[in-house]
Design a protein around this motif. Structure first.
Motif, mmCIF file in Angstrom:
data_model
loop_
_atom_site.group_PDB
_atom_site.id
_atom_site.type_symbol
_atom_site.label_atom_id
_atom_site.label_comp_id
_atom_site.label_asym_id
_atom_site.label_seq_id
_atom_site.Cartn_x
_atom_site.Cartn_y
_atom_site.Cartn_z
ATOM 1 N N GLN A 172 65.559 73.603 0.923
ATOM 2 C CA GLN A 172 65.867 74.581 1.984
ATOM 3 C C GLN A 172 64.226 74.451 2.875
ATOM 4 N N ARG A 173 63.300 74.975 2.251
ATOM 5 C CA ARG A 173 62.209 75.441 3.171
ATOM 6 C C ARG A 173 62.009 74.105 3.985
ATOM 7 N N LEU A 174 61.687 73.230 2.917
ATOM 8 C CA LEU A 174 61.893 71.632 3.160
ATOM 9 C C LEU A 174 62.612 71.219 4.917
ATOM 10 N N GLU A 175 63.603 71.106 3.961
ATOM 11 C CA GLU A 175 64.575 70.823 5.366
ATOM 12 C C GLU A 175 64.750 71.875 6.893
ATOM 13 N N ALA A 176 64.455 73.129 6.613
ATOM 14 C CA ALA A 176 64.375 73.844 7.552
ATOM 15 C C ALA A 176 63.207 73.245 9.053
ATOM 16 N N VAL A 177 62.624 72.710 8.303
ATOM 17 C CA VAL A 177 61.386 71.576 8.855
ATOM 18 C C VAL A 177 61.560 69.888 9.241
ATOM 19 N N GLY A 178 62.489 69.461 8.684
ATOM 20 C CA GLY A 178 63.153 68.955 9.393
ATOM 21 C C GLY A 178 62.616 67.612 8.222
ATOM 22 N N LEU A 179 61.697 67.931 6.733
ATOM 23 C CA LEU A 179 61.170 66.987 5.269
ATOM 24 C C LEU A 179 62.165 67.133 4.517
ATOM 25 N N GLN A 180 62.138 66.515 3.980
ATOM 26 C CA GLN A 180 62.938 65.257 2.458
ATOM 27 C C GLN A 180 62.489 64.661 1.811
ATOM 28 N N THR A 181 63.210 64.965 0.608
ATOM 29 C CA THR A 181 62.785 64.714 -0.023
ATOM 30 C C THR A 181 63.813 63.902 -1.226
ATOM 31 N N GLN A 182 65.489 62.774 -0.870
ATOM 32 C CA GLN A 182 66.073 62.170 -0.206
ATOM 33 C C GLN A 182 65.119 61.002 -0.574
ATOM 34 N N GLU A 183 65.850 60.184 -2.009
ATOM 35 C CA GLU A 183 65.547 58.371 -2.113
ATOM 36 C C GLU A 183 64.004 58.384 -1.626
ATOM 37 N N ALA A 184 63.300 59.146 -2.526
ATOM 38 C CA ALA A 184 61.614 59.497 -2.717
ATOM 39 C C ALA A 184 61.504 59.025 -3.646
ATOM 40 N N CYS A 185 61.932 58.731 -4.576
ATOM 41 C CA CYS A 185 61.644 58.074 -5.961
ATOM 42 C C CYS A 185 63.634 56.922 -6.140
ATOM 43 N N GLY A 186 63.375 56.253 -7.472
ATOM 44 C CA GLY A 186 64.912 56.005 -7.392
ATOM 45 C C GLY A 186 64.875 54.244 -7.428
ATOM 46 N N ASP A 187 65.860 53.723 -7.330
ATOM 47 C CA ASP A 187 66.460 52.339 -6.731
ATOM 48 C C ASP A 187 66.900 52.426 -5.376
ATOM 49 N N SER A 188 66.189 52.691 -4.966
ATOM 50 C CA SER A 188 66.412 53.312 -3.193
ATOM 51 C C SER A 188 65.540 52.993 -2.522
ATOM 52 N N PRO A 189 65.734 52.632 -1.002
ATOM 53 C CA PRO A 189 65.221 52.605 0.172
ATOM 54 C C PRO A 189 64.180 54.513 0.622
ATOM 55 N N ARG A 190 62.698 53.419 -0.431
ATOM 56 C CA ARG A 190 62.149 54.862 -0.451
ATOM 57 C C ARG A 190 61.057 54.879 0.491
ATOM 58 N N GLY A 191 60.342 55.858 0.710
ATOM 59 C CA GLY A 191 59.685 56.422 2.304
ATOM 60 C C GLY A 191 58.694 55.502 2.486
ATOM 61 N N PHE A 192 58.879 55.293 4.427
ATOM 62 C CA PHE A 192 58.475 54.443 4.972
ATOM 63 C C PHE A 192 56.758 54.668 5.491
ATOM 64 N N LEU A 193 56.143 53.898 4.967
ATOM 65 C CA LEU A 193 54.547 53.113 5.753
ATOM 66 C C LEU A 193 55.050 53.261 7.008
ATOM 67 N N GLY A 194 54.373 53.377 8.178
ATOM 68 C CA GLY A 194 54.038 53.606 9.647
ATOM 69 C C GLY A 194 52.754 53.824 10.214
ATOM 70 N N SER A 195 52.437 53.389 11.013
ATOM 71 C CA SER A 195 51.475 53.921 11.371
ATOM 72 C C SER A 195 50.262 55.222 12.074
ATOM 73 N N PRO A 196 49.362 55.606 11.527
ATOM 74 C CA PRO A 196 49.405 56.712 11.328
ATOM 75 C C PRO A 196 48.504 57.192 13.581
ATOM 76 N N VAL A 197 48.380 55.962 13.913
ATOM 77 C CA VAL A 197 47.959 56.190 14.868
ATOM 78 C C VAL A 197 49.415 55.625 16.814
ATOM 79 N N ALA A 198 50.326 55.907 15.879
ATOM 80 C CA ALA A 198 51.155 55.404 16.164
ATOM 81 C C ALA A 198 51.924 56.203 17.387
#
Length: 586
Positions: A172-198
């Motif tokens: 609840q706390r995470l999702e209230a600020v637009g963050l999530q743990t969904q599919e952070a692990c497992g046989d799934s599309p895990r967290g993306f890497l994006g350029s930190p200076v995009a």
């Protein structure tokens, strides 16, 4: 009726066997290829327990059981299939029971290794984290995780000591600020890497932020992509430093420029490390920004439908690429999933600059960004909360995490840079670290991880401290990656010095913590897998001396401008094994 003996020998009386006749080589039949569980070829029935578990119930459904049953009834109520399987789709792993040494890792059953606490992984997907989000991340750690928090090389925040009873509140706390743990692990599309200076770097080729946001909006949580053969890792960058380790992801979009169409992205596929390391293969294409989500869907669909599901050890996309080749992969992608031909374009050149962004840099809008390092990714909830306060106090735009266990503070006014640098230093985050602190990473290790064999975080912190004392003026970054097991979460094989944890024998024949050594690996300018020193192991206790001897050998023997990896390729094994000190090499 023809008997089995008749069919083999042609004898009319099975009690009188005919002389055995050896068939001619041309008459031999090869054994038919065994099905690999590829859905597209009709192999839909599960071939192992993991596949059966995913067929029995989509792992995304486990959230309802966590919220309505397990969090109310406690750890003992959790079904084993959920606990060691489906929980991962919501970022949850049981952590290692305290007091179990590395010898127990492969010897005990999973339930004997499990503690009643969890690691919880929060994905950032290259997004900008504002002051409020940082404070929420910090408060979750201090309220529920004993003030633990690690920054991972997947741009995640990772907690420990999480109780199942607290998970719904954390969500609840995470999702209230637009963050999530969904599919952070497992046989799934895990967290993306994006350029930190995009979007801010003065030398950026193209800003891919909108593409990552659209991929996340469309596909994360979509049941069509929640049952993959194995994990699926994504990276995207438009920065010329290729700052997201694109060589070792399942799919990477890397900024390039077409001579007619302008900036876009090349497509790289099939990278991955662990026990069978392979670098990604480059398609040499040009993809416009708006087409990136569709192409991403095409690549992950090829993996879902053609990926190997029989053996977990061969279920990553890299094995399909190794068997097919990049030409066939492109053909299937274009003809069966995209319905169009991708535009050819030479792959971008290898980068010439370090992509960790540490230090103070001017943005294209005149503001500044600050690349900041903790030590080996270890941070805390207290520090995250204070970081949020500093972002607000100094009027920064926010923070992005990096693919190197670091972070970048963006959007700082010039006159406030030095004040913020000093304030960050006071909370343990250095904008001007030593090259040792800057370039050393470590995975979770035996402290919490059930797969680990040795300690990593504390050992790496001690190594950094000792190397800063012994070689304080190291004038070139030398990457040191410390891993607790063969799975290479901290990228053993692509470091200048990669250390793979295992149990080894000391001089007295005792089994102790130690490391197998890989030397001369790298990403970016010199991509390649490190040289494994045959039959050479280093005890954890001897690690400081070993690294010191190897590095001083390099400093003494290097040619002008020669990198550590280039030196490793020509150095004597005696030096690489750490058997000569600096005094002996001079």
């Amino acid at each position: 009726m023809t008997t089995h003996s008749q069919s083999r020998t042609g004898a009319s009386d099975p009690s009188t066997p005919a002389p055995a006749a050896r068939p001619a080589p041309a008459a031999r039949r090869s054994r038919p290829a065994r099905g690999e569980g590829q859905w597209a070829l009709g192999y839909r029935e599960p071939l192992n327990a993991n596949e059966q578990s995913k067929k029995d119930d989509n792992p995304l459904n486990v959230r309802a059981r966590i919220e309505n049953i397990y969090s109310r009834r406690g750890f003992a109520s959790i079904d084993g299939g959920d606990l060691r399987g489906r929980f991962r789709w919501w970022g949850l792993y049981t952590q290692r029971k305290p007091g179990l040494d590395g010898g127990k890792t492969g010897a005990l059953a999973p339930e004997e290794l499990d503690d009643e606490f969890f690691m919880l992984r929060v994905r950032s997907d290259g997004a900008l984290l504002g002051a409020e989000q940082l404070r929420v991340l910090g408060a979750i750690s201090t309220d529920f995780g004993r003030d633990t928090a690690d920054l991972t090389d997947r741009q995640n925040v990772q907690y420990h000591w999480i109780r199942i009873e607290d998970v719904p509140t954390i969500w609840q706390r995470l999702e209230a600020v637009g963050l999530q743990t969904q599919e952070a692990c497992g046989d799934s599309p895990r967290g993306f890497l994006g350029s930190p200076v995009a979007g801010v770097a003065a030398d950026e080729i193209i800003d891919g932020t909108s593409a990552l946001e659209e991929i996340k909006r469309r596909y994360i949580g979509d049941p069509e992509f929640s049952n993959l053969p194995r994990k699926f890792k994504t990276a995207l960058t438009g920065h010329p430093s290729q700052d997201v380790a694109p060589e070792i992801n399942d799919v990477s979009f890397v900024g390039t420029v077409h001579p007619e169409h302008g900036p876009g992205f090349d497509l790289w596929v099939g990278g991955g490390l662990s026990t069978n390391p392979m670098l990604a293969q480059k398609l040499g294409v040009w993809i416009p920004l708006e087409d990136v989500p569709d192409v991403w869907e095409g690549v992950i669909s090829v993996f879902r439908d053609y990926g190997y599901r029989r053996l977990r050890s061969r279920a990553r996309l890299k094995f399909l690429l190794a068997d097919w080749g990049v030409e066939r992969f492109r053909e299937v992608l274009e003809e069966k999933y995209l319905g169009r031909t991708l535009v050819d374009c030479p792959s971008p050149p290898v980068p010439t600059a370090n992509g960790d962004h540490i230090g103070v840099h001017r943005q294209k809008d005149g503001l500044f960004y600050l690349g900041v390092t903790p030590t080996v990714g270890r941070i805390s909830g207290t520090v995250l909360s204070r970081l949020g306060d500093l972002v607000e106090e100094y009027g920064a735009a926010g923070v992005r995490l990096t693919a190197y266990q670091k972070l970048v503070v963006l959007g700082v006014e010039e006159e406030r840079v030095e004040g913020l640098v000093a304030a960050l230093e006071r909370i343990g985050l250095s904008t001007r670290p030593s090259n040792w602190r800057r370039s050393t990473m470590a995975c979770t290790g035996i402290e919490f991880c059930k797969l680990a064999i040795v300690d990593t975080k504390d050992r790496a912190v001690a190594l950094v401290s000792e190397l800063e004392r012994r070689i304080p003026d190291l004038d070139t970054p030398i990457t040191v990656n410390v891993n607790g097991c063969p799975n290479a979460c901290a990228r053993t094989q692509v470091a200048d010095i990669g250390l793979k944890g295992q149990l080894v024998l000391d001089d007295d024949g005792n089994q102790v913590e130690g490391f197998q050594v890989h030397l001369g690996g790298g990403l970016g300018l010199q991509p390649g897998l490190g040289k494994k020193l045959r039959a050479h192991k280093v005890t954890s206790a001897a690690l400081d001396d070993y690294v010191t001897n190897v590095v001083t050998g390099y400093l003494d023997e290097r040619h002008d401008g020669e990198s550590f990896a280039s030196w490793v390729a020509r150095a004597d094994d005696e030096v690489l094994r750490g058997e000569r000190t600096l005094e002996a090499t001079r």
